[in-house]
Write a protein that holds these residues in place. Structure first.
Motif, short mmCIF file in Angstrom:
data_model
loop_
_atom_site.label_atom_id
_atom_site.label_comp_id
_atom_site.label_asym_id
_atom_site.label_seq_id
_atom_site.Cartn_x
_atom_site.Cartn_y
_atom_site.Cartn_z
N ALA A 136 -3.70 0.56 -2.83
CA ALA A 136 -3.47 -0.61 -1.97
C ALA A 136 -3.82 -1.88 -2.74
O ALA A 136 -4.72 -1.89 -3.57
CB ALA A 136 -4.31 -0.51 -0.70
N LEU A 184 -2.91 15.67 -1.91
CA LEU A 184 -3.42 14.66 -2.82
C LEU A 184 -2.42 14.43 -3.93
O LEU A 184 -1.74 15.35 -4.38
CB LEU A 184 -4.77 15.09 -3.40
CG LEU A 184 -5.90 15.32 -2.41
CD1 LEU A 184 -7.16 15.73 -3.15
CD2 LEU A 184 -6.17 14.06 -1.60
N THR A 204 -3.67 -0.73 -10.45
CA THR A 204 -3.18 -0.25 -9.17
C THR A 204 -1.67 -0.40 -9.08
O THR A 204 -0.95 0.53 -8.67
CB THR A 204 -3.85 -1.02 -8.01
OG1 THR A 204 -5.25 -0.72 -8.01
CG2 THR A 204 -3.25 -0.62 -6.67
N SER A 240 -2.93 10.15 -0.39
CA SER A 240 -3.85 9.95 -1.50
C SER A 240 -5.21 9.49 -0.99
O SER A 240 -5.29 8.73 -0.03
CB SER A 240 -3.31 8.91 -2.48
OG SER A 240 -2.11 9.35 -3.07
N VAL A 241 -6.27 9.96 -1.61
CA VAL A 241 -7.62 9.55 -1.26
C VAL A 241 -8.34 9.10 -2.53
O VAL A 241 -8.58 9.92 -3.41
CB VAL A 241 -8.40 10.70 -0.58
CG1 VAL A 241 -9.81 10.23 -0.23
CG2 VAL A 241 -7.67 11.18 0.66
N PRO A 242 -8.70 7.81 -2.65
CA PRO A 242 -8.33 6.74 -1.72
C PRO A 242 -6.88 6.33 -1.91
O PRO A 242 -6.32 6.54 -2.98
CB PRO A 242 -9.28 5.60 -2.12
CG PRO A 242 -9.49 5.82 -3.59
CD PRO A 242 -9.50 7.31 -3.79
N PRO A 243 -6.24 5.72 -0.92
CA PRO A 243 -4.84 5.30 -1.08
C PRO A 243 -4.74 4.10 -2.02
O PRO A 243 -5.65 3.29 -2.11
CB PRO A 243 -4.43 4.92 0.34
CG PRO A 243 -5.72 4.51 0.99
CD PRO A 243 -6.77 5.41 0.41
N PHE A 246 0.82 -1.20 0.00
CA PHE A 246 0.00 0.00 0.00
C PHE A 246 0.86 1.25 0.00
O PHE A 246 2.01 1.25 0.43
CB PHE A 246 -0.98 0.01 1.19
CG PHE A 246 -0.33 0.20 2.54
CD1 PHE A 246 -0.13 1.47 3.08
CD2 PHE A 246 0.06 -0.89 3.28
CE1 PHE A 246 0.44 1.65 4.33
CE2 PHE A 246 0.64 -0.74 4.54
CZ PHE A 246 0.83 0.54 5.06
#
Length: 206
Positions: free
Chosen positions: A20, A117, A102, A15-18, A10
């Protein structure tokens, strides 16, 4: 019986969302390497190191020896079959493409934006100029079992082996290479303590 071993990778940031990824992980499929660079060619009257007679001389003997950061190479299997059989709509439509993207996002350069961010900044930058000013590599945390280490993801290689009718993969073999961030940080410090404790256990059992 316990379930399959899980690995975790992760992003350590705001960051939002991170970013992972949790994945099934077989400890037999991990390679770890560390190298030491020896630069003692100028030691007078010797080949490969400085003269020494007692352990008190070892600091001088080791002059010019540099320890390189540890690196990892792991193979993981991304497989959406179970989720597809359970009727998961995301897996049924996209397979493992979200997990692949991802990992690809983790290895691409980031630009720091407002409020911490992070946004991808590699759309029009390539080659040797991948990381420009105000761009950084993702600091990641790699965990498996009792070990948790901070790393940079240095390489992602994918082999798609099975596809949905829309040609998105639902099974892929991934090879990940990572370099440990060996600095003053809570994850590396904790792992050094763990390593010391394990070494003490080994000495006690010798």
């Amino acid at each position: 019986m316990s379930g399959p071993t899980k690995g975790l990778l992760f992003e350590y940031g705001f960051s939002v969302p991170p970013l992972a990824l949790v994945f099934q992980f077989n400890p037999q499929q991990i390679s770890r390497s560390r190298t030491v660079t020896i630069k003692t060619g100028n030691a007078p009257g010797s080949r490969g190191g400085y003269d020494f007679m007692t352990p008190l001389d070892t600091p001088r003997v080791a002059q010019g020896v540099e320890l390189q950061a540890e690196s990892f190479s792991i193979d993981i299997l991304l497989d959406a079959t179970d989720k597809m059989n359970a009727g998961d709509p995301v897996a049924g439509r996209f397979g493992v493409q979200p997990q692949i993207d991802t990992l690809r996002s983790m290895v691409e350069p980031k630009a720091q934006g407002p409020a911490g961010l992070q946004i991808l900044a590699s759309l029009d930058v390539g080659g040797a100029r991948a990381f420009q000013r105000q761009e950084t590599a993702s600091v990641l945390v790699f965990g498996w079992g009792q070990q948790v280490l901070p790393v940079f993801l240095t390489g992602v290689a994918q082999k798609e082996v099975m596809h949905l009718p829309n040609l998105l993969p639902f099974r892929a073999e991934m090879n990940l290479t990572m370099q440990v961030i060996e600095s003053q940080n809570p994850f590396f410090t904790a792992d050094k303590l763990r390593q010391t404790a394990m070494s003490a256990l080994n000495a006690a059992g010798a």
